[in-house]
Design a protein around this motif. Structure first.
Motif, mmCIF file in Angstrom:
data_model
loop_
_atom_site.group_PDB
_atom_site.id
_atom_site.type_symbol
_atom_site.label_atom_id
_atom_site.label_comp_id
_atom_site.label_asym_id
_atom_site.label_seq_id
_atom_site.Cartn_x
_atom_site.Cartn_y
_atom_site.Cartn_z
ATOM 1 N N THR A 1507 0.815 -1.231 0.000
ATOM 2 C CA THR A 1507 0.000 0.000 0.000
ATOM 3 C C THR A 1507 0.838 1.266 0.000
ATOM 4 N N GLU A 1508 1.983 1.276 0.773
ATOM 5 C CA GLU A 1508 2.704 2.532 0.986
ATOM 6 C C GLU A 1508 3.962 2.668 0.145
ATOM 7 N N ILE A 1509 4.468 1.549 -0.429
ATOM 8 C CA ILE A 1509 5.756 1.669 -1.115
ATOM 9 C C ILE A 1509 5.604 1.428 -2.615
ATOM 10 N N LEU A 1510 5.132 0.250 -2.937
ATOM 11 C CA LEU A 1510 5.112 -0.111 -4.376
ATOM 12 C C LEU A 1510 4.245 0.814 -5.210
ATOM 13 N N PRO A 1511 3.093 1.237 -4.659
ATOM 14 C CA PRO A 1511 2.283 2.141 -5.497
ATOM 15 C C PRO A 1511 3.034 3.426 -5.861
#
Length: 1704
Positions: A1507-1511
């Protein structure tokens, strides 16, 4: 004519008729002549002889007509008739002659009376012995002259001139007539020179001539009793006796005329007393002497005429000495050939019979008390005593024997009795005469004095001319005293009769008194010595009498030869031994009569009584001597003499002078022998003898004792009537007696003589009205007595001194003592002097006396207070407990009852004295009580402040004035502070001394009292005085306590005295001093706190503050936990001081309410006196009123309130405090150096906690200037504090059990400190926010403790984590135990998260890479995971990381371009990697549920990534994304744990985690939102990785299946060998198959154009491999394979849409 008839009858009638005519005075001169002629004829005829005599008598007595020859004829007629043969006629004629002679002289006296007023006739021509020379005389005078002249002629045996016709005459009758004329008509001879001439020229030569036989005669063997009238050379009694009578008359009446002649007569008289004269002669001579002795005025004339003239015989002296010698001679025992003795009856035949009748025992002597006869007995000679005359009259016996012709026999004792009476009468006469004249003189002097003062003087009849009179009196006494004393002493010694003894003693007493009045010291002392000697037992050795004799000797020696009538050749000295001063045996008999004096060198000594046999013994007692001498006896006579001595002292004390010494010494010895002992007030009472054979007293003396005791007391009572000089003599005598008694009492424990001390007391008590004049010598001596080693003596000395002081103070003096300061101090001074005596019994008496004085006179002591207080305070530690207790009783009485009555100047002394009782070490309770008294005293000061101030100021002004006059500075402690303040300072100083007493209880009590007093009453002190309080009292005390504490002994004290057990916290001196240090520091800090507002106005408050902080620091660094902890408490206390800020609004509001601003506490409420902030003024405003005394009105007000908002500049104080805190912290948290084997001291947890807890309060004061540097310093201390390990024996009380996640107080405090700081930064200005990173840094350091506990230097500690799931082992071998830091680290982590939440966007936080630091720190617990000391740690670390990232990642992305987060990403990747693929294995006992929970955490992390990094991959470095993808890939496949049981295998495979990883991979593989090349890259990379992974796994599995099939083993054995391998492979293949099916599903759902052709190729290439797996034996694999192969049906034909080539 009728008579001429010679007829008897007619003659008788005629004579009767003639007598009748004569009686009617009708006879003329001529007729008278005729009558005489006629009578003459009758006479010649021998007719009517008696009638003749009668007629002549009538004729001569009825008229004066008969003269000249007629008269002479008549007289001759009578004489002729006297010598007839008829006895009756003879006697009648003798009587008639006597009467006629008298008539003749009476006529002359009458004639003189008639011619009294006329001019005197010229004197007759002297020297003419012719009878015609009387022509100048008047008729009657001429007749008398002629008659007297012829009488002389007749006695001298010559022819008469006038008495013609005398035929016969006897000398005896002539002498009788001469005597009667001389005796009856002395005036005639004195008034008429013709008669005087006759006396001188006729009578005196006649007497001397007639005396010659008596003078020349020396008594031989015959009695000498011739009857012939012719003068013979032998004494003739009738003549001799009559001659002595004439001499007596001559001397008596005509002494003034016949000075020279009388000298001869008196010398003769003296000679007649000689032992060689006949006894009757001596007897009549002594009677004559007696006649002289009763005429004192005559004796005085002798003295004036002879003794006082140069070159003249000392007649008076000779008379007295002769009398004395006469008495002495009577006692001479006759030796062979010398019969001249009274006792060898020498005067007649009747004597022997008489002797037998009178005594019966004669010379042999009388046994004591057996005879009723009064007598004298001396050395075997016994002489009876008769009553010879009435006192004062010389009634003679033998001088009156006119009818005796033969010498009478003299009874035994008669001469002695007369001589004795003469002696007594002589003394009585002289003394009464002189005393009468002395009294007249004194009256005259008094009258003169009265006249001078203007009073009416009484008229005095006579007053002798002073100088001459005095000379005469003195000469008389000087002339007679030696003889008198010699005789009286001998008689006293010999007397056996009480009344005789009494008379002798009275004579000696009156002489002594007279000598005293005339200031004749030598004779006075001699008489007194005689009485004293007689009072004492025989041969009693009394030095004072012997030594006193030395002073007499010089004068006596000169007279001694005159004293006894010895031949001139004899020298008295020859009779004495040179060595002993007593009579040699050879001389004893010759000189036994001489009892007066013996000479030895210069010593004159009265010989002690020699004959004891005749005395009744009434008492036996001990002599008062140093050496034991057996017993001595007292006789009734001794007691009688003693009474006389008492009488002398009582009645004549005024004239005794230096003789008091003799009198009192004697009385002392007598009192001792009688066993009288002193009682209350010095009165002597009969008491038992203390040692030796008891005193034996007869009933007689027993009844006398109370009387004697009473007289003794009255004697000293009467000293009140003595004049000052006499009183001084008495006191001096008593003092020197006492000195002797003291000398004797040295070196032995015998009962001492207390006579002198007792009588000094008695004398003092009765002379209170003039005590001043005798006080000094009296008390000076008694004080010496008090120092005597003999306890009994000492005790009486003290009794006397204290009784006198008490009596002196209670006596109603004029003026009263309250107005006579000098006298009061004089009276009290000896009380003070007693303090110098070292004997405890004396000090006890002294203090009891003080107690009594306080109880009776306490209210009126006034100026005597300092002296009394000094006495109470003169205690020393070497004095016993009881003494100190008595003294303390006095002090308690003073403090409770008398503070208001004493002068305020004494209050300081009261404080000193109370302090000295606190300091004494004999009785702890007294020390403690005295501290209580000091508190009471302070209360009194407080209540009476104004009155005390007034009085002290007056006194001060006086002292200053005196000091100025002398030009000296005023010397007073604590000058120049105001006097009232000085009083307080003295009190504080004294309490300060007690605060460092060696005894803990005293220190504690004193400390509490000191600080309470300052707190309660400090408001009264002036501001400058506070300066002294701070520096001289408080800091001085702190210095002393610190010094004592640091040097105190560490030895264990077993018990606290007696059976008191000491608690282990107080069982060394060091621990006890620690308590004192604690108390003192706390007290001083409290004063700084409560009085700061006041103290801050002092000039050097900052300096004082620094000193206080220094003390706090040194105490805090003390090795004693109690002290160090208390120091920090004090530190905390002074930090609670609120800086006074004047809030204008508040003041206004309060003013509106009527509250003056001064009374407002800065905290907003009124405080007590001890509250913080300003001192409150009391409601009575005493402090304010006192303040106004010392300052002018401008200064009297407290400083004006500052302007609104203005703050007193305190920052310097607080920064000083901060520095102290920092130094203390640094010092105490510094780890031991590496070399030390054993740490010397490691601070305790409570101490460190307290230290850290101070910071928040301190920070409130310094936050304004708190810098990064300060923060760094704080960090060092906080880190150091939490690093300190604890002692293993203390750990059970401090450490929680491992399972409880509880913080220690210290850890709480550390976090609180940081919390305070962060909150302050939060609300503070922007500039403060640069501190955030430092706070994060500090907190993160603490977070690390969870996995890596801090080291305290090189100290070896047993770590709590070593016993992972167990309780700490209490008795671990390590001495120190490290704390359980996990809860602390976790709490710190929570704080970090919370703080980051608030501050993530702050510039400083971003710039200082806080997020990276957080991640870096969390990597450790995350990496350790199951290896963490506590499971909670990694869980918390994960959750914290997630929270932090959720906040921080957006910020990081936001600032991606700045490059500030570049270094964070690799750190983050590492953290994920370490956590998700941990190297640690889960514990064996982990349950499936727990495992699933843990897996869920892993899933949360993957979800965060998704949710917080890859997007947001386009904001994130590619390397990081690659690392994440690789991780997800790894997670999707390699996720099983290697330690599962077969049953759990499906659960433990972390399927969920793998699935999430895979899904995430897939999600990002087919992301149709690949808006950027970056995202497409992620997707492709993800799919490629995934498919490649699947292919590898499937192939490896098929291979393994084949191999295992070729070597078939028994199933069980295979399971055993390849259990691990099989499990792993099966799990893996199942996951892969599931992943493939998932992929297939995803591909179906995804838009075809989104899938890379290469991907398709990879997917289809899997199919053959899947088909190969069909042969597998595992049912699990088979079912999974089915699911995987199912979706391939959709790929059996190409889709309808255009197919892209998947190859790249």
């Amino acid at each position: 004519m009728g008579c001429g008839t010679k007829e008897p009858k007619i003659t008788q009638l005629c004579l009767a008729a003639i007598q009748r005519l004569m009686s009617h005075e009708v006879v003329s001169e001529a007729a008278a002549g005729n009558i005489i002629n006629m009578l003459w004829q009758l006479m010649e005829n021998g007719l009517e002889e008696l009638k003749l005599l009668q007629t002549v008598l009538v004729l001569l007595t009825t008229n004066t007509v008969v003269h000249d020859e007629v008269l002479s004829k008549a007289i001759v007629l009578c004489f002729r008739l006297h010598f007839t043969k008829d006895n009756i006629t003879n006697n009648t004629a003798a009587a008639t002659v006597r009467q006629v002679v008298t008539v003749v002289f009476e006529r002359m006296v009458a004639e003189d009376e008639r011619f009294k007023g006329m001019a005197e006739e010229p004197p007759p021509v002297q020297g003419n012995s012719n009878r015609r020379s009387v022509s100048t005389l008047r008729p009657s005078a001429k007749d008398a002259y002629m008659l007297f002249q012829d009488l002389c002629q007749l006695v001298n045996a010559d022819a008469p001139y006038w008495l013609v016709g005398m035929t016969e005459m006897t000398r005896t009758f002539g002498l009788e007539l001469l005597e009667s004329v001389l005796n009856d008509f002395p005036g005639v001879f004195l008034q008429h020179q013709e008669f005087s001439f006759l006396l001188k020229e006729r009578v005196c030569p006649l007497v001397i001539k007639l005396f010659s036989p008596n003078i020349k005669f020396r008594q031989g063997s015959s009695g000498g009793s011739a009857a012939s009238p012719a003068p013979v050379e032998k004494p003739y009694f009738p003549i001799c006796m009559r001659l002595l009578r004439v001499v007596s008359v001559l001397i008596k009446h005509f002494y003034s005329l016949l000075v020279t002649e009388c000298e001869i007569f008196l010398s003769l008289l003296v000679k007649f007393l000689d032992g060689e004269k006949p006894q009757w002669l001596r007897a009549v001579a002594v009677e004559s002497v007696h006649r002289l002795c009763v005429q004192p005025h005559l004796l005085r004339s002798f003295c004036q005429s002879y003794d006082m003239k140069q070159h003249s015989t000392k007649v008076f002296r000779d008379i007295v000495n002769a009398l004395g010698s006469f008495i002495q001679s009577l006692f001479i025992v006759p030796s062979a050939g010398n019969p001249a003795s009274v006792n060898a009856v020498a005067g007649g035949s009747g004597s022997a019979a008489q002797t037998a009748v009178q005594g019966g025992q004669g010379v042999a002597g009388v046994g004591g008390g057996l005879t009723t006869q009064a007598a004298f007995e001396y050395r075997g000679t016994w002489i009876p005593l008769m009553t010879v005359s009435v006192q004062g009259s010389a009634k003679a016996t033998y001088l009156e024997m006119l009818d005796k012709v033969e010498p009478p026999s003299i009874p035994e004792g008669y001469a002695m009795s007369v001589a004795f009476s003469a002696l007594l009468d002589l003394v009585r006469g002289i003394t009464s005469m002189i005393e009468r004249e002395l009294s007249l003189e004194e009256e005259a002097a008094a009258a003169e004095a009265a006249t001078r003062e203007g009073l009416e003087a009484p008229a005095s009849e006579e007053s002798p001319p002073e100088p001459l009179a005095h000379q005469v009196w003195e000469e008389m006494v000087n002339a007679c005293w030696c003889g008198l004393l010699a005789a009286l002493s001998l008689l006293l010694d010999a007397s056996t009769d009480e009344s005789a003894t009494e008379s002798i003693l009275k004579a000696e007493l009156t002489m002594a008194s007279l000598c005293g009045r005339l200031s004749l010291v030598t004779p006075r002392d001699a008489f007194i010595t005689a009485i004293c000697k007689a009072s004492l037992p025989p041969h009693y050795a009394l030095t004072v009498l012997s030594s006193n004799a030395t002073t007499l000797s010089n004068k006596i020696n000169a007279r001694l030869s005159e004293l006894v009538c010895l031949p001139s050749t004899m020298d008295i000295r020859h009779f004495f031994n040179k060595t002993t001063g007593t009579l040699s045996s050879a001389a004893a008999s010759k000189l036994s009569h001489f009892s007066g004096y013996s000479i030895q060198g210069q010593n004159v000594q009265i010989i002690s009584p020699s004959s004891e046999s005749h005395q009744q013994v009434v008492a036996v007692g001990q002599p008062l001597t140093v050496q034991h001498q057996g017993t001595v006896v007292l006789t009734a006579k001794n007691i009688q003499c003693m009474r006389t001595l008492l009488n002398l002292a009582h009645c004549h004390g005024a004239v005794l002078g230096t003789s008091w010494q003799l009198v009192l010494a004697t009385l002392q010895h007598l009192v001792w022998i009688l066993g009288l002992k002193p009682g209350v007030g010095g009165v002597l009472k009969p008491g038992r003898a203390v040692e030796g054979p008891s005193t034996v007293l007869t009933t007689a003396v027993m009844t006398d004792l109370p009387v004697i005791s009473n007289i003794l007391s009255r004697l000293f009572e009467s000293s009140q009537y003595l004049d000052d000089v006499s009183l001084h003599h008495l006191i001096n005598a008593l003092c020197s007696l006492s000195m002797e008694a003291m000398e004797m009492a040295y070196g032995n424990n015998k009962e001492p003589s207390l006579f002198a001390v007792a009588k000094l007391l008695e004398t003092g008590l009765v002379n209170m009205d003039r005590i001043e004049i005798l006080w000094r010598p009296l008390t000076a001596h008694l004080l010496e007595v008090c120092q005597h080693p003999n306890a009994r003596m000492r005790e009486w000395g003290a009794e006397a001194v204290t009784s006198l002081i008490k009596a002196g103070l209670s006596y109603k003096h004029e003026p009263p003592l309250s107005q006579n300061q000098r006298l009061q101090l004089l009276l009290l001074n000896p009380l003070k002097e007693l303090s110098n005596v070292l004997h405890a019994d004396i000090r006890q008496k002294q203090l009891e006396c003080v107690l009594q004085i306080l109880q009776s006179q306490g209210d009126s002591l006034g100026p005597g207070w300092p002296l009394v207080l000094n006495v109470i305070g003169a205690i020393r530690n070497d004095q016993g407990e009881s003494l100190i207790r008595t003294a303390f009783q006095c002090l308690q009485l003073v403090v409770t009852d008398f503070l208001p009555t004493m002068p305020c100047t004494c209050l300081q002394i009261v404080v000193e004295v109370a302090g000295s009782f606190g300091l004494q070490n004999q009785e702890l309770n007294i020390s403690l009580t005295s501290i209580g008294l000091l508190w009471n005293i302070s209360d009194y000061f407080f209540q009476r402040g104004e009155a005390i101030t007034d009085e002290l100021e007056r006194e001060e002004a006086l002292l200053e004035k005196q000091a100025q006059e002398k030009g000296e500075p005023l010397n007073r402690p604590f000058h120049p502070a105001p006097p009232f303040d000085c009083l307080w300072l003295c009190l504080y100083a004294k309490l300060g001394e007690l605060c460092v007493d060696p005894r803990p209880a005293v220190r504690k009590s004193a400390g509490q009292t000191l600080f309470s007093t300052i707190a309660a009453h400090g408001t009264l002190l002036q501001q400058p005085t506070w300066h002294i309080v701070v520096w001289k009292v408080l800091f001085h005390l702190l210095d002393c306590v610190r010094k004592s504490s640091t040097t105190a002994d560490k030895e264990k004290i077993e018990s606290g005295g007696g059976n008191i057990l000491i608690h282990h916290s107080r069982d060394t001196a060091e621990k006890q001093w620690a308590e004192t240090w604690v108390l003192t520091l706390a007290g001083v800090a409290r004063i700084f706190n409560t009085r700061r507002y006041l103290l801050q106005q002092l000039g050097d408050f900052f300096k004082a503050w620094e000193v206080l902080l220094d003390h706090i620091q040194s105490a805090a660094l003390s090795k004693n936990n109690e002290v160090s902890l208390a120091a920090l408490k004090s530190f905390q206390e002074i930090l609670q001081i609120v800086t006074p800020v004047k809030d204008a609004d508040k003041s206004d509001a309060l003013a509106a309410m009527g509250v003056p601003p001064v009374l407002v506490d800065p905290l907003g409420g009124a405080t007590t006196a001890a509250g913080p902030g300003r001192p409150l003024l009391r409601s009575d405003s005493l402090a304010e009123r006192l303040a106004q005394r010392y300052m002018n009105s401008a200064q009297a007000q407290l400083p004006p309130p500052p302007a609104p908002g203005e703050e007193l500049d305190d920052s310097a104080l607080w920064w000083s405090a901060w520095n102290t805190w920092y130094r203390t912290g640094t010092e105490c948290t510094r780890p031991p150096p590496p070399g030390a084997d054993k740490p010397s001291f490691i601070p305790s947890q409570p101490f460190l906690t307290a230290l850290v807890q101070i910071f928040p309060a301190l920070y409130q004061h310094v936050k304004g200037g708190f810098s990064m540097e300060d923060l760094r310093k704080l960090g060092v201390i906080l880190h150091g504090a939490v690093s300190v390990p604890i002692s293993s024996d203390a750990s059970p009380f401090i450490l929680p059990s491992y399972t409880e996640a509880v913080l220690t107080s210290l850890q709480e405090a550390v976090l609180t400190a940081l919390d305070v700081l962060q909150k302050a930064i939060c609300v503070g200005p922007e500039t403060l926010q640069v501190m955030y990173p430092a706070i994060f840094e500090q907190l993160l350091l603490f977070v690390e403790f969870s996995c890596k506990p801090p080291q305290y230097g090189k100290l070896e500690t047993k770590h709590v984590a070593n016993a992972k799931y167990n309780q700490i082992q209490l008795f671990a071998p390590a001495e120190w135990v490290a704390l359980n830091y996990v809860p602390f680290a976790e709490r710190s982590l929570e704080v970090v998260v919370d703080l980051y939440h608030k501050t993530a966007c702050h510039k400083a936080v971003i710039n200082e890479k806080v997020l990276q630091n957080i991640i870096k720190t969390l990597r450790m617990p995350l990496g350790l995971k199951y290896a963490c000391p506590a499971e909670s740690t990694w869980k918390l670390a994960v959750s914290s990381l997630l929270k932090v990232l959720s906040i921080g990642l957006p910020v990081a992305r936001q600032h991606a371009s700045s490059g500030k987060f570049d270094t964070m990403w690799p750190e983050l990747a590492g953290a994920f990697e370490d956590f998700l693929f941990t190297k640690s294995t889960p514990p064996d006992n982990l349950s499936i549920q727990e495992f699933q929970k843990n897996e869920a955490i892993d899933v949360e992390v993957v979800q965060l990534i998704s949710t917080e990094i890859l997007p947001f991959a386009n904001f994130i470095p590619k390397e990081f994304v690659g690392q994440i993808m690789a991780m997800l890939n790894k997670g999707s496949i390699h996720s099983q744990s290697s330690s599962f049981t077969e049953a759990e295998i499906d659960v433990r495979m972390r399927e969920e985690f793998s699935k999430v990883c895979f899904e995430t991979l897939l999600q990002f593989s087919f992301s149709n939102k690949a808006t950027t090349p970056q995202e497409g890259y992620i997707s492709r990379m993800a799919l490629s990785v995934l498919l490649q992974r699947a292919q590898d796994v499937l192939r490896r599995y098929v291979e393994d299946e084949r191999l295992s099939g070729r070597c078939p083993l028994p199933s069980a054995q295979r399971m055993k060998l390849d259990c691990h391998l099989l499990r792993q492979q099966v799990t893996e293949i199942i996951f892969v198959l599931k992943a493939v099916s998932t992929l297939m599903d995803s591909l179906k759902k995804t838009q075809p154009e989104n899938v890379d052709s290469n991907t398709w190729a990879q997917v289809i290439a899997l199919y053959p491999t899947l088909v190969e797996c069909i042969t597998c034996s595992s049912s699990e694999v088979s079912s999974a394979l089915k699911e995987a192969l199912g979706p391939f049906k959709d790929f059996m034909q190409p889709p309808v849409s255009k197919v892209q080539n998947g190859e790249s």
